[in-house]
Design an enzyme around this catalytic site. Structure first.
Site, PDB file in Angstrom:
ATOM      1  CB  SER A   1      14.924  36.497  42.742  1.00  0.00           C
ATOM      2  OG  SER A   1      16.041  35.668  42.458  1.00  0.00           O
TER       3      SER A   1
ATOM      4  CE1 TYR B   1      18.241  40.027  44.985  1.00  0.00           C
ATOM      5  CE2 TYR B   1      18.644  37.741  44.367  1.00  0.00           C
ATOM      6  CZ  TYR B   1      18.074  38.973  44.098  1.00  0.00           C
ATOM      7  OH  TYR B   1      17.335  39.143  42.955  1.00  0.00           O
TER       8      TYR B   1
END
Length: 247
Positions: free
Chosen positions: A145, A159
């Site tokens: 990501s 995250y």
């Protein structure tokens, strides 16, 4: 003159988190490219329809939790049992919770770290053992990501940390393994139109279903392109953004 490419016909590809979203799109595109695919998911019932559609001669199913080392081993062993070898693995299974540092509970923190990082480690280790045993190299593709590159949005520190570790793992593995003909590629997308991305208010008033956010097949297509590159080429890190986002 056409660009050189490597055929995926009859190659064997393992995809985790294949029950939907990016993993499901990747598995389907791999099948359309002629590959044989092992689809892994926490819930076997999420991937059984793909096997029913394409048949057991093209699709094998392995259920399990990627947080467990045994699941990574089972995915690779399942590929060898069903199709005789493994050519590529796609570490796609991932999870994230949107919120500030103190908004995320300890169970959620551990889940993100274990799924995103350990899940990639266990699959990669199992794949490397098999690549070495059969010879000829192989491919490891990690779905990361942009959050792991510190260019995502706010309120995703844990995250981002898990994805940053995942990206560093992938690039370090590429340096370690490339002389053996084992390529490692990290594909790091931003917002994709999946239930995962739409959860927890990650896009504020925006709705990824009403674009122009990326679709799962966009990321799956990047995976297929990466695997189709001639083995002399390596794409270490590929960031992908939609027109709907700024960075």
């Amino acid at each position: 003159m056409s660009a050189p490419s490597r055929s995926l016909q009859d190659t064997v590809i393992v995809v985790t988190g294949a029950g939907g979203g990016i993993g499901g799109a990747t598995a389907r595109l791999a099948l359309e490219a002629g590959a044989k695919v092992v689809v892994g998911d926490l819930r076997e019932d999420a991937v059984r329809p793909l096997q029913a559609e394409w048949g057991t001669d093209r699709v094998a199913v392995v259920g399990g939790d990627v947080r467990e080392e045994a699941t990574g081993d089972a995915l690779v062993a399942g590929a060898v049992e069903a199709f005789g070898r493994v050519d590529s693995v796609v570490a796609n299974a991932g999870i994230g919770f949107y919120g500030g540092l103190l908004d995320v509970g300890p169970d959620e923190i551990e889940l993100m770290i274990d799924v995103n990082l350990k899940g990639t480690i266990w699959l990669s280790r199992a794949a490397v053992r098999q690549f070495r045993a059969q010879g000829g190299g192989g491919d490891i593709v990690v779905i990361g990501s942009v959050a792991g590159l510190l260019i995502g949005g706010g309120k995703e520190a844990v995250y981002a940390a898990s994805k940053g570790a995942q990206i560093n793992l992938g690039t370090a593995m590429d340096r370690e393994l490339r002389e053996e003909g084992i390529r490692t590629t990290v594909i790091a997308p931003a917002g994709v139109n999946t239930p995962f991305a739409a959860a927890d208010g990650r896009f504020g008033s925006g709705d990824p279903a009403h674009g122009p956010f990326m679709e799962p097949a966009d990321i799956g297509g990047a995976v297929i392109y990466t695997l189709s590159q001639p083995r002399r080429m390596r794409t270490e890190l590929w960031t992908m953004w939609s027109l709907a986002e700024k960075h």
